[in-house]
Design an enzyme around this catalytic site. Sequence first.
Site, mmCIF file in Angstrom:
data_model
loop_
_atom_site.group_PDB
_atom_site.id
_atom_site.type_symbol
_atom_site.label_atom_id
_atom_site.label_comp_id
_atom_site.label_asym_id
_atom_site.label_seq_id
_atom_site.Cartn_x
_atom_site.Cartn_y
_atom_site.Cartn_z
ATOM 1 N N ILE A 38 0.828 -1.204 0.000
ATOM 2 C CA ILE A 38 0.000 0.000 0.000
ATOM 3 C C ILE A 38 0.869 1.265 0.000
ATOM 4 O O ILE A 38 0.576 2.229 -0.704
ATOM 5 C CB ILE A 38 -0.923 -0.011 1.243
ATOM 6 C CG1 ILE A 38 -2.042 -1.043 1.063
ATOM 7 C CG2 ILE A 38 -1.511 1.364 1.509
ATOM 8 C CD1 ILE A 38 -2.922 -1.210 2.296
ATOM 9 N N ASP A 84 15.387 0.684 10.174
ATOM 10 C CA ASP A 84 14.333 0.049 10.957
ATOM 11 C C ASP A 84 13.720 1.179 11.778
ATOM 12 O O ASP A 84 14.435 1.874 12.512
ATOM 13 C CB ASP A 84 14.963 -1.023 11.871
ATOM 14 C CG ASP A 84 13.922 -1.829 12.623
ATOM 15 O OD1 ASP A 84 12.909 -1.233 13.056
ATOM 16 O OD2 ASP A 84 14.126 -3.044 12.800
ATOM 17 N N LYS A 144 9.136 12.426 15.187
ATOM 18 C CA LYS A 144 10.172 13.176 15.908
ATOM 19 C C LYS A 144 11.284 13.627 14.954
ATOM 20 O O LYS A 144 11.755 14.750 15.020
ATOM 21 C CB LYS A 144 10.738 12.257 16.999
ATOM 22 C CG LYS A 144 11.635 12.921 17.987
ATOM 23 C CD LYS A 144 10.882 13.668 19.044
ATOM 24 C CE LYS A 144 11.871 14.242 20.059
ATOM 25 N NZ LYS A 144 11.273 15.264 20.887
ATOM 26 N N SER A 161 -3.206 3.236 9.475
ATOM 27 C CA SER A 161 -3.689 2.483 10.633
ATOM 28 C C SER A 161 -4.532 1.305 10.143
ATOM 29 O O SER A 161 -4.147 0.616 9.183
ATOM 30 C CB SER A 161 -4.482 3.437 11.537
ATOM 31 O OG SER A 161 -4.884 2.806 12.712
ATOM 32 N N LYS A 179 -2.421 0.001 16.726
ATOM 33 C CA LYS A 179 -3.136 0.930 15.825
ATOM 34 C C LYS A 179 -3.917 1.972 16.631
ATOM 35 O O LYS A 179 -4.021 3.125 16.196
ATOM 36 C CB LYS A 179 -4.069 0.157 14.885
ATOM 37 C CG LYS A 179 -3.359 -0.792 13.918
ATOM 38 C CD LYS A 179 -2.344 -0.092 13.033
ATOM 39 C CE LYS A 179 -1.871 -0.996 11.884
ATOM 40 N NZ LYS A 179 -0.771 -0.396 11.096
ATOM 41 N N ILE A 208 -7.805 -4.911 1.663
ATOM 42 C CA ILE A 208 -7.266 -4.458 0.376
ATOM 43 C C ILE A 208 -6.675 -5.661 -0.362
ATOM 44 O O ILE A 208 -5.786 -6.352 0.164
ATOM 45 C CB ILE A 208 -6.183 -3.370 0.577
ATOM 46 C CG1 ILE A 208 -6.718 -2.219 1.456
ATOM 47 C CG2 ILE A 208 -5.691 -2.851 -0.775
ATOM 48 C CD1 ILE A 208 -7.908 -1.469 0.903
#
Length: 288
Positions: A38, A84, A144, A161, A179, A208
Amino acid sequence: MAPIARVPAALPPSSLSVFREDIFKGKVLFCTGGGSGICREMTEAILRHGANATIVGRNVERLTNAAKGLSEATGQTVIYAQADVREPKLLQDAVAKTIEKFGRIDFVICGAAGNFLAPIEGLSENAFKSVISIDVLGTYNTVKATLPYVRESRGSYIHVSATLHYQGSPLQAHVSAAKAGIDALSNVIAVEEGPRGVRSNVIAPGAIAGTEGMDRLAPPGATDMSSKISLQRMGEKADIANAAVFLFSEAANYITGQAIAVDGGEIHSRAVYHPYPDAVLGGFQSKL
Ligand code: COA
């Protein structure tokens, strides 16, 4: 009464047939998880409207191929940074690489995520912590690292989410908690950063088709869930990409702090009491 035939929603159009081609000209996207699925599709759509991008992920081979493919498909500049999202320093380096190359960040997609099916009983402490770390800490670390630049450009965040935590979803304790944390973070960013011109929204994809999420999370054998979905078809990656183009566009200038489910209405139809969709197509009604 004979049931009326189901009418699945039309497939998503290209965003280019809805929005001008140059709406993101000169803009820069920073997308975690952009190497596949996605998030790659969202990145491609943003690029097609004139942006350049940095994609971030763990797998260098995947990132190399994706950056090359995205660049060839759109004619835009795409670089990658291996990181990561659990490692703040690696994200800071990825941001530095982006600034060095492009000089700005306008849009951020926090898309990196981890998931698998397991009941709490089969979920070790480390397994729970791994998903929380990738999803929640990863989102925090991304925000951040990018925020100073997003403030400068009065830019916008999209967090990827889900809808599974809107109710108790078995086998998904870790992801549901993660989430929900992401949704909460986005709301706080919207409130804290809104006065500085920064927006933050959540896209909550439903089922999806053709994604790792479906491969990993759908019940065995359940490849087509369309009859359970209000709009009677599975989601396409392009549905999510179109939502991202809209949310980053000026058409969404007054939208922040929202979680938008792009799920064909499935959150409203998945737990209905009457047989679905037969009850709505077959003239089901109480006697007067
Ligand atoms: N059931 C139960 N526990 C599982 C599991 C499963 N299917 N898969 C992994 N785990 C556990 C591992 O056993 C380990 O726990 P332990 O140390 O107590 O044995 C813990 O999760 C971490 O696994 P590990 O593989 O070391 O972590 P990782 O950081 O390399 O991978 C994951 C993170 C587990 C989320 C992995 O699924 C991943 O990399 N996912 C990325 C792709 C993805 O999920 N995308 C989202 C699509 S919706």
